[in-house]
Write an enzyme that holds these catalytic residues in place. Sequence first.
Site, PDB file in Angstrom:
ATOM      1  N   GLU A   1       0.925  -1.168  -0.023  1.00 19.56           N
ATOM      2  CA  GLU A   1       0.018  -0.114  -0.135  1.00 19.56           C
ATOM      3  C   GLU A   1       0.907   1.110  -0.097  1.00 19.56           C
ATOM      4  O   GLU A   1       1.996   1.346   0.305  1.00 19.56           O
ATOM      5  CB  GLU A   1      -0.961   0.009   1.250  1.00 19.56           C
ATOM      6  CG  GLU A   1      -0.321   0.187   2.581  1.00 19.56           C
ATOM      7  CD  GLU A   1      -1.018   0.852   3.653  1.00 19.56           C
ATOM      8  OE1 GLU A   1      -1.405   1.991   3.372  1.00 19.56           O
ATOM      9  OE2 GLU A   1      -1.408   0.261   4.661  1.00 19.56           O
TER      10      GLU A   1
ATOM     11  N   LYS B   1      -4.582  -1.418  13.785  1.00 20.02           N
ATOM     12  CA  LYS B   1      -3.846  -0.378  14.332  1.00 20.02           C
ATOM     13  C   LYS B   1      -3.981  -0.237  16.113  1.00 20.02           C
ATOM     14  O   LYS B   1      -5.337  -0.352  16.405  1.00 20.02           O
ATOM     15  CB  LYS B   1      -4.076   1.301  13.966  1.00 20.02           C
ATOM     16  CG  LYS B   1      -3.420   1.104  12.761  1.00 20.02           C
ATOM     17  CD  LYS B   1      -3.907   2.450  11.942  1.00 20.02           C
ATOM     18  CE  LYS B   1      -5.460   2.073  11.548  1.00 20.02           C
ATOM     19  NZ  LYS B   1      -6.090   3.052  10.684  1.00 20.02           N
TER      20      LYS B   1
END
Length: 297
Positions: A24, A156
């Site tokens: 990404e 995250k």
Amino acid sequence: MLSLSFSPEASAALAAGKPVVALESTVISHGLPRPQNLQLAQRMETVVREHGATPATIAIIGGQVKIGLTDDELHYLANADGVIKVSRRDYPMAVAKKLNGATTVAGTMIAAAWAGIKVFATGGIGGVHRRDRTDVSADLPELSRTSVAVVCAGAKAILDLPATLEWLETAGVPVIGFSADEFPAFYSRSSGLRLEARADSAAEAAAMIRAKWAMGLEGGVLIANPIPAEAALPHEEIDGAIERALAEADAQGVKGKAVTPFLLSRVNEMSGGASLKANLALLENNAKAAAEIASHL
Ligand code: PSU
Ligand code: MN
């Protein structure tokens, strides 16, 4: 008509049916500070190559969807200002207005699927946010619909992990612990949240991914690969910084897609670089696992 622009390396590997790993670009443009962002992007590509696969970093340059970046394009992306963060909803704007865009997990999965790439390595996926549970990353619905295997170190640490896992369960996304029984917590190896599925090798993970798609069950698979022990940070060390960053985001009224970049950069600053170091280590570790899994698919 959608036209993809392939790097020579990615194009050759795909044509020859060789293993390819998508990477990404939001982590490059919005997730890490300069110059570590470029170093990390290059390092991930190298790690993928060292483990027998071809890297394809995905981004949008001047409205063109790039499958694999040349070294010049990688330099440009890492240093350009005004690169927008591109998730599913942002593609039409980025392409029609010929913008530069960095793809999120969702955005990268979409382009990987267009290009026929099955495996993708990232750091952490987006998920359900802690304070505002109506803030749910578009990464989650993308995992439910787009057939790409995503190797991550969990969601995250700034997120509500139990709520994120519940969301994935409802959406039917397999979450496979890579030599792990628990959902990893990004900077730390454990979260206390047990997973139902575990793979002890790349071959075993590949077999589960293949089984899912062979049954016609569309959608992604999440491979949860804990950060290497020597790079892991103790919960206590990072949790205070995360809580303070969350409170600052609230106080400053940070909203929408700015939330994640804001929190990541504040946590990096407050941890005095410790979180950045851990972030780089887990990204490399995921690139390696993804290359191995791609080679078995
Ligand atoms: N995790 C990181 N760094 C990042 C991201 C995740 O450690 O930069 C990025 C990924 O691209 C992910 C995105 O898809 O943040 C999620 O953003 P949001 O919460 O706005 O959906
Ligand atoms: Mn969000």
